[in-house]
Write a protein that holds these residues in place. Sequence first.
Motif, PDB file in Angstrom:
ATOM      1  N   HIS A   1     -14.201  39.523  40.055  1.00 45.03           N
ATOM      2  CA  HIS A   1     -13.856  39.488  38.884  1.00 45.03           C
ATOM      3  C   HIS A   1     -13.550  40.633  38.053  1.00 45.03           C
ATOM      4  CE1 HIS A   1     -18.022  40.332  37.544  1.00 45.03           C
ATOM      5  NE2 HIS A   1     -17.684  40.719  36.861  1.00 45.03           N
ATOM      6  N   ARG A   2     -12.803  40.544  36.783  1.00 48.05           N
ATOM      7  CA  ARG A   2     -12.301  41.932  36.115  1.00 48.05           C
ATOM      8  C   ARG A   2     -13.654  41.924  35.037  1.00 48.05           C
ATOM      9  NH1 ARG A   2      -8.420  45.338  35.003  1.00 48.05           N
ATOM     10  NH2 ARG A   2      -8.372  46.373  32.881  1.00 48.05           N
ATOM     11  N   PRO A   3     -14.507  43.186  35.077  1.00 46.96           N
ATOM     12  CA  PRO A   3     -15.537  43.431  34.069  1.00 46.96           C
ATOM     13  C   PRO A   3     -15.084  43.471  32.785  1.00 46.96           C
ATOM     14  CG  PRO A   3     -15.625  45.033  36.102  1.00 46.96           C
ATOM     15  CD  PRO A   3     -14.370  44.171  36.170  1.00 46.96           C
ATOM     16  N   ARG A   4     -16.005  43.168  31.848  1.00 47.93           N
ATOM     17  CA  ARG A   4     -15.542  43.205  30.356  1.00 47.93           C
ATOM     18  C   ARG A   4     -15.306  44.959  30.238  1.00 47.93           C
ATOM     19  NH1 ARG A   4     -19.821  39.883  30.560  1.00 47.93           N
ATOM     20  NH2 ARG A   4     -21.293  41.596  29.877  1.00 47.93           N
ATOM     21  N   GLN A   5     -14.534  44.915  29.140  1.00 46.65           N
ATOM     22  CA  GLN A   5     -14.153  46.384  28.657  1.00 46.65           C
ATOM     23  C   GLN A   5     -15.645  46.994  28.147  1.00 46.65           C
ATOM     24  OE1 GLN A   5     -11.374  48.294  29.395  1.00 46.65           O
ATOM     25  NE2 GLN A   5     -12.788  50.019  28.765  1.00 46.65           N
ATOM     26  N   GLN A   6     -16.033  46.029  27.257  1.00 45.98           N
ATOM     27  CA  GLN A   6     -17.340  46.450  26.692  1.00 45.98           C
ATOM     28  C   GLN A   6     -18.593  47.115  27.769  1.00 45.98           C
ATOM     29  OE1 GLN A   6     -15.603  43.455  26.354  1.00 45.98           O
ATOM     30  NE2 GLN A   6     -16.310  42.562  24.492  1.00 45.98           N
ATOM     31  N   SER A   7     -18.481  46.356  28.671  1.00 45.86           N
ATOM     32  CA  SER A   7     -19.554  46.889  29.894  1.00 45.86           C
ATOM     33  C   SER A   7     -19.170  48.113  30.436  1.00 45.86           C
ATOM     34  CB  SER A   7     -19.669  46.104  30.779  1.00 45.86           C
ATOM     35  OG  SER A   7     -19.812  44.713  30.695  1.00 45.86           O
ATOM     36  N   VAL A   8     -17.812  48.287  30.454  1.00 49.08           N
ATOM     37  CA  VAL A   8     -17.471  49.894  30.852  1.00 49.08           C
ATOM     38  C   VAL A   8     -17.576  50.854  29.941  1.00 49.08           C
ATOM     39  CG1 VAL A   8     -15.385  51.210  32.101  1.00 49.08           C
ATOM     40  CG2 VAL A   8     -15.751  48.874  32.554  1.00 49.08           C
ATOM     41  N   ASP A   9     -17.288  50.491  28.574  1.00 51.44           N
ATOM     42  CA  ASP A   9     -17.497  51.454  27.627  1.00 51.44           C
ATOM     43  C   ASP A   9     -19.082  51.789  27.174  1.00 51.44           C
ATOM     44  OD1 ASP A   9     -14.904  51.291  27.224  1.00 51.44           O
ATOM     45  OD2 ASP A   9     -14.696  50.019  25.266  1.00 51.44           O
ATOM     46  N   LEU A  10     -19.993  50.969  27.342  1.00 45.79           N
ATOM     47  CA  LEU A  10     -21.008  50.830  27.411  1.00 45.79           C
ATOM     48  C   LEU A  10     -21.743  52.050  28.290  1.00 45.79           C
ATOM     49  CD1 LEU A  10     -23.918  50.634  25.809  1.00 45.79           C
ATOM     50  CD2 LEU A  10     -24.264  48.701  27.396  1.00 45.79           C
ATOM     51  N   VAL A  11     -21.471  51.804  29.741  1.00 52.81           N
ATOM     52  CA  VAL A  11     -21.891  52.666  30.774  1.00 52.81           C
ATOM     53  C   VAL A  11     -21.359  54.189  30.607  1.00 52.81           C
ATOM     54  CG1 VAL A  11     -21.601  53.121  33.297  1.00 52.81           C
ATOM     55  CG2 VAL A  11     -22.249  50.697  32.505  1.00 52.81           C
ATOM     56  N   ASN A  12     -20.082  54.117  30.311  1.00 56.93           N
ATOM     57  CA  ASN A  12     -19.637  55.626  30.059  1.00 56.93           C
ATOM     58  C   ASN A  12     -20.298  56.142  28.847  1.00 56.93           C
ATOM     59  OD1 ASN A  12     -17.634  55.112  32.037  1.00 56.93           O
ATOM     60  ND2 ASN A  12     -15.975  54.403  30.903  1.00 56.93           N
TER      61      ASN A  12
END
Length: 204
Positions: A94-105
């Motif tokens: 699945h494609r992860p949520r952009q919010q998830s990627v932004d939080l990790v970064n």
Amino acid sequence: MDAVKRDAPRRRVTAQLRALRFDAGSLSLNLVATVGRRPEVPIERMGDAERLEAWCRGVGMTLEEGYDPQDVLRSLHELRAAAHDIASSAVDAHRPRQQSVDLVNLLARAEPPVPLLELPSDGEWAPKGNRALTKEELLSLVARDLIDLMTDDRRRSRLTACAFEVCRMLCLGSDGGRPRKWCSMRRCGNQAKAAGHRQKASAR
């Protein structure tokens, strides 16, 4: 927020189901594993200050004195949800949520503690000391571990989910050899096999 469902069917939650797991294969996956039985009825394994301290000890970390346990738990739970979203994408595509990627970064930007060597007296090299971490340093270490995992093609290809359908814990398979089917043969492997035997017996 990675919260346990309150309107799901109730089930008996044993001490084993609530036990913290430290065998997922990486720091970030060990955080993800603080929620059990995600596909069925999620079980919170790190919901209070005592469990937070136990998890930190289990992954070999200590928080600075004076921290707010509820604040740290909220932050770890948010990171946990993002880490699960991102790591599970390597398993189910699945494609992860952009919010998830932004939080990790965002969390990875904080400087982690500098690793130091201590000259061994017994021939065994080891990191020097075990300095207590700030909340930001702890979150950064977990976020950076997840980034390292997801950007390393070889490690990412080893990501799998436990084959026991009521577990599905994310973990790293072995590097070479037989693929890892269960999160633990002693736990889910034996339970899955027993369930299979019961199903065959009832079908006769």
